[in-house]
Design an enzyme around this catalytic site. Structure first.
Site, PDB file in Angstrom:
ATOM      1  CD  GLU A 148      18.210  40.026  13.153  1.00 11.57           C
ATOM      2  OE1 GLU A 148      17.508  39.588  12.231  1.00 11.57           O
ATOM      3  OE2 GLU A 148      17.740  40.722  14.071  1.00 11.57           O
ATOM      4  CB  THR A 200      14.703  44.467   7.967  1.00  7.91           C
ATOM      5  OG1 THR A 200      13.742  44.180   8.983  1.00  7.91           O
ATOM      6  CG2 THR A 200      15.852  45.236   8.579  1.00  7.91           C
TER       7      THR A 200
HETATM    8  N1  HSE Z   1      18.153  48.407  13.539  1.00  6.31           N
HETATM    9  C1  HSE Z   1      17.457  47.619  12.563  1.00  6.31           C
HETATM   10  C2  HSE Z   1      16.814  48.560  11.553  1.00  6.31           C
HETATM   11  C3  HSE Z   1      16.404  46.807  13.264  1.00  6.31           C
HETATM   12  O1  HSE Z   1      16.160  49.514  11.987  1.00  6.31           O
HETATM   13  O2  HSE Z   1      16.977  48.361  10.360  1.00  6.31           O
HETATM   14  C4  HSE Z   1      15.579  45.953  12.357  1.00  6.31           C
HETATM   15  O3  HSE Z   1      14.631  45.263  13.147  1.00  6.31           O
END
Ligand code: HSE
Length: 327
Positions: A148, A200
């Site tokens: 990630e 993201t």
């Molecule tokens: N919690 C993260 C976001 C998840 O919303 O940025 C990304 O898939």
């Protein structure tokens, strides 16, 4: 690491696999992070779609990445969401053990349904299987979070944890890691993925760094309500708690048709829903398949009208996470 487990024999990795095999195939599922109100702390595993991955043991301390379908994935392990976790993993293993990972990417990167998490989780679960479950699930989440970091610049576990544990998970803390599996009711999930890419990292960049106390109060009321709703199988409470006053108002502007989808899907019977992860996918929960299919029709109608290509899924909550399918 499991304390009671013995050493891994290092001079012959092939003989050393307590699972008895030298390669394994896994299905690595999509996930919905945040579950609307629980930014970075709640996530849910889906039965569809899945990446297909093959992991092979190597008797050299190296990681090899192969993109099966010619999908343009970074092949440098340190820059690859499956590779980076495995680099961390082999650094904690004695001797010459490595892995070759072949990825059939079915979950589109930038879709908001945990594409990077699927690669990371699939890689570490498959590798750990070949090591005879040398590491604990919590270790696997710890390794997978490096994927990630590669994908979004930030370690978060709200896709990784449900992908590895299955069902719904609460990430109470990532420093130290504290993962709480939450009982997941038998609900149906409808997803629409409008074919635009939202990175993201960009979707995190636009968020405000401070929140008003009144918004925070409403948000933590919803998170607690949602978790209680799942535990008590209280569908009305789940529906009422699927509300986000902090993240959604900012991110929804990146998703054409978002407000209309939300409004009309609820009118069609969905309990509620919102942005899946960082978007652009939108998910809706429904109590039965008939409603979930009606919700899918509403989504299709809206994106046909807007003239934006899309993909939809009607699926259920995956209770087991990454699945070993063959070794
Ligand atoms: N919690 C993260 C976001 C998840 O919303 O940025 C990304 O898939």
């Amino acid at each position: 690491m499991h304390e009671q487990q013995g050493e891994i024999e290092t001079h012959d990795a092939k003989k050393s696999s307590p699972a008895g095999g030298t390669s394994v195939q896994v299905l690595a599922p999509a996930t919905v992070a945040n579950l609307v109100c629980g930014f970075d702390v709640l996530g849910m595993c889906l039965n569809e779609p899945n990446d297909l991955m093959e992991i092979k043991l190597l008797d050299e301390k190296k990681i090899v990445i192969i993109s099966a379908d010619g999908y343009p994935l970074p092949l440098d392990p340190a820059q690859n969401t499956a590779g980076a976790p495995l680099v961390e993993m082999i650094n904690e293993l004695p001797g010459n053990i490595g892995f070759e990972v072949t990825i059939h990417k079915k979950i589109k990167p930038g879709s908001g349904i945990g594409s990077s998490a699927a690669s990371a989780a699939g890689a570490v679960v498959g590798a750990n299987y070949l090591l005879g479950d040398f590491f604990s699930k919590q270790d696997l989440v710890r390794f997978a979070m490096f994927g990630e970091k590669v994908a979004s610049g930030v370690k978060h576990a709200d896709n990784i944890a449900p992908c590895i544990y299955g069902g719904i998970t609460l990430i109470r803390s990532i420093h130290p890691l504290d993962i709480v599996p939450i009982p997941a009711p038998e609900l149906f999930v409808t997803i629409v993925h409008p074919q635009i890419e939202v990175r993201t990292s960009d979707a995190r960049q636009i968020l405000r760094k401070e929140v008003l106390l009144k918004d925070a109060i409403r948000q933590w009321g919803n998170i607690a309500g949602l978790v209680a709703g799942f535990i008590q199988n209280d569908l009305s409470l789940i529906g009422r708690s699927l509300e986000d006053v902090i993240i959604e108002p900012v991110r929804s502007i990146l998703i054409p048709g978002f407000d209309e989808v939300k409004l009309k899907c609820k009118a069609a019977g969905a309990l509620g829903g919102g942005i899946s992860g960082s978007g652009p996918s939108i998910f809706m929960l429904s109590k039965d398949e008939q409603t979930a299919t009606a919700v899918e029709s509403v989504m299709k109608e809206i994106y046909n009208k807007i003239g934006l290509a899309y993909h939809t899924y009607v699926t259920t909550i995956n209770q087991t996470g990454v699945k070993i399918i063959n070794n």
